[in-house]
Design an enzyme around this catalytic site. Structure first.
Site, PDB file in Angstrom:
ATOM      1  N   SER A 141       5.295  -5.385  -4.302  1.00 54.46           N
ATOM      2  CA  SER A 141       5.751  -5.264  -2.910  1.00 54.46           C
ATOM      3  C   SER A 141       5.701  -6.631  -2.242  1.00 54.46           C
ATOM      4  O   SER A 141       5.030  -7.552  -2.740  1.00 54.46           O
ATOM      5  CB  SER A 141       4.825  -4.290  -2.172  1.00 54.46           C
ATOM      6  OG  SER A 141       5.054  -4.290  -0.778  1.00 54.46           O
ATOM      7  N   TYR A 154      -2.634   0.247   1.186  1.00 58.69           N
ATOM      8  CA  TYR A 154      -1.401  -0.088   0.478  1.00 58.69           C
ATOM      9  C   TYR A 154      -1.376  -1.565   0.105  1.00 58.69           C
ATOM     10  O   TYR A 154      -1.024  -1.940  -1.026  1.00 58.69           O
ATOM     11  CB  TYR A 154      -0.204   0.262   1.364  1.00 58.69           C
ATOM     12  CG  TYR A 154       1.141   0.076   0.701  1.00 58.69           C
ATOM     13  CD1 TYR A 154       1.692   1.077  -0.082  1.00 58.69           C
ATOM     14  CD2 TYR A 154       1.859  -1.104   0.860  1.00 58.69           C
ATOM     15  CE1 TYR A 154       2.932   0.915  -0.694  1.00 58.69           C
ATOM     16  CE2 TYR A 154       3.095  -1.278   0.256  1.00 58.69           C
ATOM     17  CZ  TYR A 154       3.617  -0.267  -0.519  1.00 58.69           C
ATOM     18  OH  TYR A 154       4.848  -0.431  -1.128  1.00 58.69           O
TER      19      TYR A 154
END
Length: 249
Positions: A141, A154
């Site tokens: 990410s 996350y």
């Protein structure tokens, strides 16, 4: 052909929609047989692959249940006789300020985004070591590089995915296995829906993307085929940003 995957079998997680769906279709378009794994059904993904003449089956499983991962992998392996490509795409996100982030939210994210990635890679790695070849592709990410806002679990998980990618590459490159990752930029999916709904934040992100648009799930089709194919045989431990130029800005 260097990008051809005929005769290969790919196990792709998180295939009920979004990035996982498009990557599974891309691998099938390149000739791979695809095992789609998701907590919910992957009927639409399997149907889309079969509609283009591809081969696909699905397994429904909660990958955050680490005790069930071996059954998932063995089940996938039995469908087509082996696993040549693993795409660790399944993930979740829980949004809350760090001061209010609950243990339940933290563990839910870490179990799926990190623990499942490592232990499924471990199962695949053992299998691939025996075969002398294999491709493992993790989905990282932009938050493998940055801190984000209101997503501490996350962010922690995606930093760790980048680290696991490098660690496994160091150990397995000499055994014929390539371990790499894709770090998508800001892509229009269910996970980013709350950001898209915030017009001010959406616009501020858009203004930083040199490509002048948010990404779409199909933007990952080419990169995943590249990393799954012989074209990337000398690439290992790399995190490939597919971000419209976000990281270069």
């Amino acid at each position: 052909m260097v990008f051809q995957l005929t005769g290969k079998t790919a196990l792709v997680t998180g295939t009920s929609g979004g990035l996982g769906r498009e990557m599974a279709i891309a691998l099938a378009e390149a000739g791979a047989s695809v095992v789609c794994v998701s907590a919910s059904n992957s009927d639409e993904t399997v149907a889309a692959i079969r509609a283009i003449g591809g081969t696909a089956e699905q397994i429904s499983a909660d990958l955050s249940d680490l005790n069930g991962l071996q059954d998932v992998f063995l089940g996938a392996q039995s469908l087509f006789g082996g696993i040549d490509i693993l795409v660790n795409n399944a993930g979740t996100i829980r949004r809350a300020p760090a001061a209010e982030h609950s243990p339940e939210d933290w563990h839910a994210v870490i179990d799926l985004n990190l623990n499942a990635v490592f232990f499924l890679s471990q199962l695949a790695g053992r299998h691939m070591i025996e075969r002398g070849s294999g491709k493992i592709i993790n989905i990282a990410s932009m938050l493998s590089y940055q801190g984000g806002i209101n997503v501490p679990g996350y962010t922690a998980s995606k930093h760790a995915v980048a680290g696991i990618t490098k660690a496994l590459a160091n150990e397995w490159a000499g055994k014929g296995i390539q371990v790499n990752a894709i770090a998508p930029g800001y892509i229009e999916t269910r996970n980013t829906a709350p950001i898209i709904a915030d017009e001010k934040r959406y616009q501020s992100i858009l203004e930083r993307i040199p490509a002048g648009r948010w990404g779409r799930p199909e933007d990952l089709k080419g990169p995943v085929v590249f990393l799954a194919s012989a074209a990337s045989d000398y690439m290992n431990g790399h995190v490939l940003c597919v971000d419209g130029g976000w990281m270069a800005r």
